[in-house]
Design a protein around this motif. Structure first.
Motif, PDB file in Angstrom:
ATOM      1  N   MET A   1       0.889  -1.272   0.020  1.00 19.21           N
ATOM      2  CA  MET A   1      -0.079  -0.225   0.018  1.00 19.21           C
ATOM      3  C   MET A   1       0.733   1.205   0.006  1.00 19.21           C
ATOM      4  SD  MET A   1      -2.009   0.864   3.641  1.00 19.21           S
ATOM      5  CE  MET A   1      -0.838  -0.114   4.990  1.00 19.21           C
ATOM      6  N   LYS A   2       0.362   2.335  -0.808  1.00 16.62           N
ATOM      7  CA  LYS A   2       1.336   3.409  -0.886  1.00 16.62           C
ATOM      8  C   LYS A   2       0.520   4.537   0.114  1.00 16.62           C
ATOM      9  CE  LYS A   2       2.955   2.579  -5.001  1.00 16.62           C
ATOM     10  NZ  LYS A   2       3.181   2.904  -6.645  1.00 16.62           N
ATOM     11  N   ILE A   3       1.429   5.368   0.889  1.00 15.12           N
ATOM     12  CA  ILE A   3       1.222   6.355   1.877  1.00 15.12           C
ATOM     13  C   ILE A   3       1.992   7.430   1.368  1.00 15.12           C
ATOM     14  CG2 ILE A   3       0.262   4.999   3.510  1.00 15.12           C
ATOM     15  CD1 ILE A   3       2.894   5.391   5.213  1.00 15.12           C
ATOM     16  N   LEU A   4       1.564   8.800   1.751  1.00 18.49           N
ATOM     17  CA  LEU A   4       2.442   9.995   1.701  1.00 18.49           C
ATOM     18  C   LEU A   4       2.959  10.030   3.097  1.00 18.49           C
ATOM     19  CD1 LEU A   4       3.131  11.794  -0.630  1.00 18.49           C
ATOM     20  CD2 LEU A   4       1.280  13.318   0.152  1.00 18.49           C
ATOM     21  N   LEU A   5       4.412  10.206   3.076  1.00 20.32           N
ATOM     22  CA  LEU A   5       5.207  10.313   4.318  1.00 20.32           C
ATOM     23  C   LEU A   5       5.888  11.508   4.286  1.00 20.32           C
ATOM     24  CD1 LEU A   5       5.833   9.215   7.373  1.00 20.32           C
ATOM     25  CD2 LEU A   5       7.548   7.836   6.480  1.00 20.32           C
ATOM     26  N   ASN A   6       5.460  12.569   4.970  1.00 22.84           N
ATOM     27  CA  ASN A   6       6.424  13.664   5.158  1.00 22.84           C
ATOM     28  C   ASN A   6       6.586  14.316   3.486  1.00 22.84           C
ATOM     29  OD1 ASN A   6       6.345  14.038   7.541  1.00 22.84           O
ATOM     30  ND2 ASN A   6       8.523  13.311   8.070  1.00 22.84           N
ATOM     31  N   GLY A   7       5.539  14.179   2.648  1.00 22.89           N
ATOM     32  CA  GLY A   7       5.343  14.604   1.408  1.00 22.89           C
ATOM     33  C   GLY A   7       6.200  13.456   0.344  1.00 22.89           C
ATOM     34  N   ASN A   8       6.615  12.505   0.817  1.00 26.80           N
ATOM     35  CA  ASN A   8       7.234  11.599  -0.152  1.00 26.80           C
ATOM     36  C   ASN A   8       6.385  10.245  -0.156  1.00 26.80           C
ATOM     37  OD1 ASN A   8       9.923  12.953  -0.578  1.00 26.80           O
ATOM     38  ND2 ASN A   8      10.199  12.746   1.380  1.00 26.80           N
ATOM     39  N   ILE A   9       6.296   9.507  -1.309  1.00 32.68           N
ATOM     40  CA  ILE A   9       5.546   8.306  -1.513  1.00 32.68           C
ATOM     41  C   ILE A   9       6.194   7.355  -0.800  1.00 32.68           C
ATOM     42  CG2 ILE A   9       4.621   6.341  -2.932  1.00 32.68           C
ATOM     43  CD1 ILE A   9       4.057   8.656  -5.109  1.00 32.68           C
ATOM     44  N   PHE A  10       5.793   6.513   0.199  1.00 34.66           N
ATOM     45  CA  PHE A  10       6.201   5.470   0.965  1.00 34.66           C
ATOM     46  C   PHE A  10       5.284   3.999   0.973  1.00 34.66           C
ATOM     47  CE2 PHE A  10       6.748   3.014   4.739  1.00 34.66           C
ATOM     48  CZ  PHE A  10       8.174   3.051   5.078  1.00 34.66           C
ATOM     49  N   GLU A  11       6.019   3.268   0.504  1.00 38.24           N
ATOM     50  CA  GLU A  11       5.558   1.606   0.429  1.00 38.24           C
ATOM     51  C   GLU A  11       5.564   1.074   1.665  1.00 38.24           C
ATOM     52  OE1 GLU A  11       3.440  -1.091  -1.615  1.00 38.24           O
ATOM     53  OE2 GLU A  11       4.190   0.540  -2.780  1.00 38.24           O
ATOM     54  N   ALA A  12       4.208   0.967   2.197  1.00 38.09           N
ATOM     55  CA  ALA A  12       4.012   0.227   3.508  1.00 38.09           C
ATOM     56  C   ALA A  12       3.287  -1.051   3.264  1.00 38.09           C
ATOM     57  CB  ALA A  12       3.199   1.294   4.511  1.00 38.09           C
ATOM     58  N   LYS A  13       4.014  -2.116   3.790  1.00 36.00           N
ATOM     59  CA  LYS A  13       3.550  -3.269   3.769  1.00 36.00           C
ATOM     60  C   LYS A  13       2.331  -3.695   4.966  1.00 36.00           C
ATOM     61  CE  LYS A  13       7.795  -4.763   1.479  1.00 36.00           C
ATOM     62  NZ  LYS A  13       8.984  -4.095   1.592  1.00 36.00           N
ATOM     63  N   ASN A  14       1.382  -2.981   4.600  1.00 38.00           N
ATOM     64  CA  ASN A  14       0.391  -3.497   5.749  1.00 38.00           C
ATOM     65  C   ASN A  14       0.788  -3.311   7.150  1.00 38.00           C
ATOM     66  OD1 ASN A  14      -1.389  -4.237   3.844  1.00 38.00           O
ATOM     67  ND2 ASN A  14      -0.966  -6.375   3.787  1.00 38.00           N
ATOM     68  N   GLN A  15       1.654  -1.999   7.405  1.00 40.33           N
ATOM     69  CA  GLN A  15       2.157  -1.651   8.616  1.00 40.33           C
ATOM     70  C   GLN A  15       1.254  -0.814   9.334  1.00 40.33           C
ATOM     71  OE1 GLN A  15       5.715  -0.098   6.661  1.00 40.33           O
ATOM     72  NE2 GLN A  15       6.861  -1.709   7.533  1.00 40.33           N
ATOM     73  N   GLY A  16       1.480  -0.966  10.597  1.00 44.22           N
ATOM     74  CA  GLY A  16       0.881   0.023  11.523  1.00 44.22           C
ATOM     75  C   GLY A  16       1.457   1.334  11.691  1.00 44.22           C
ATOM     76  N   LEU A  17       0.926   2.230  12.219  1.00 46.75           N
ATOM     77  CA  LEU A  17       1.811   3.456  12.329  1.00 46.75           C
ATOM     78  C   LEU A  17       3.145   3.347  13.099  1.00 46.75           C
ATOM     79  CD1 LEU A  17       1.771   6.524  11.853  1.00 46.75           C
ATOM     80  CD2 LEU A  17       0.648   6.751  14.178  1.00 46.75           C
ATOM     81  N   ALA A  18       2.864   2.454  14.298  1.00 52.00           N
ATOM     82  CA  ALA A  18       4.058   2.446  15.437  1.00 52.00           C
ATOM     83  C   ALA A  18       5.123   1.773  14.493  1.00 52.00           C
ATOM     84  CB  ALA A  18       3.635   1.529  16.210  1.00 52.00           C
ATOM     85  N   SER A  19       5.144   1.052  13.464  1.00 55.21           N
ATOM     86  CA  SER A  19       6.294   0.158  12.939  1.00 55.21           C
ATOM     87  C   SER A  19       6.814   1.025  11.997  1.00 55.21           C
ATOM     88  CB  SER A  19       5.977  -0.959  12.119  1.00 55.21           C
ATOM     89  OG  SER A  19       4.718  -0.680  11.072  1.00 55.21           O
ATOM     90  N   ILE A  20       6.435   2.104  11.513  1.00 57.40           N
ATOM     91  CA  ILE A  20       6.980   3.349  10.450  1.00 57.40           C
ATOM     92  C   ILE A  20       7.656   4.153  11.326  1.00 57.40           C
ATOM     93  CG2 ILE A  20       6.350   5.184   9.100  1.00 57.40           C
ATOM     94  CD1 ILE A  20       4.123   3.447   7.912  1.00 57.40           C
ATOM     95  N   LEU A  21       7.146   4.538  12.575  1.00 59.48           N
ATOM     96  CA  LEU A  21       7.754   5.721  13.665  1.00 59.48           C
ATOM     97  C   LEU A  21       9.237   5.317  14.125  1.00 59.48           C
ATOM     98  CD1 LEU A  21       4.577   6.989  15.047  1.00 59.48           C
ATOM     99  CD2 LEU A  21       5.825   7.759  13.191  1.00 59.48           C
ATOM    100  N   ILE A  22       9.486   3.859  13.827  1.00 61.92           N
ATOM    101  CA  ILE A  22      10.674   3.410  14.605  1.00 61.92           C
ATOM    102  C   ILE A  22      11.785   4.119  13.949  1.00 61.92           C
ATOM    103  CG2 ILE A  22      12.103   1.286  14.649  1.00 61.92           C
ATOM    104  CD1 ILE A  22       9.609  -0.356  14.836  1.00 61.92           C
ATOM    105  N   ASN A  23      11.800   4.574  12.754  1.00 62.92           N
ATOM    106  CA  ASN A  23      12.888   5.306  12.014  1.00 62.92           C
ATOM    107  C   ASN A  23      12.915   6.541  12.531  1.00 62.92           C
ATOM    108  OD1 ASN A  23      13.303   2.859  10.389  1.00 62.92           O
ATOM    109  ND2 ASN A  23      11.858   3.460   9.300  1.00 62.92           N
ATOM    110  N   PHE A  24      12.130   7.115  13.239  1.00 67.18           N
ATOM    111  CA  PHE A  24      12.400   8.428  13.720  1.00 67.18           C
ATOM    112  C   PHE A  24      12.705   8.546  14.998  1.00 67.18           C
ATOM    113  CE2 PHE A  24       9.417   8.658  10.187  1.00 67.18           C
ATOM    114  CZ  PHE A  24       9.884   9.716   9.376  1.00 67.18           C
TER     115      PHE A  24
END
Length: 62
Positions: A1-24
């Protein structure tokens, strides 16, 4: 699935929000589709195709 993360297209693999925030850092604020998400709700948020996420890193200073 594609989302827009801080203005950039990001391919998320059915991830919840918390798993993406690990990089911040630890001191961040989150907005999804224009709504602020409280930190206590991050674990529960499931992302959907096309979500627009803004991650703001808080910086101290004077």
């Amino acid at each position: 699935m594609k989302i827009l993360l801080n203005g950039n297209i990001f391919e998320a693999k059915n991830q919840g929000l918390a798993s993406i925030l690990i990089n911040f850092g630890e001191h961040i604020a989150i907005s999804i589709n224009g709504s602020v998400i409280p930190k206590k709700a991050w674990q529960e948020v499931e992302l959907k195709e096309g979500d627009k996420i803004e991650v703001i890193e808080l910086v101290g200073g004077g």
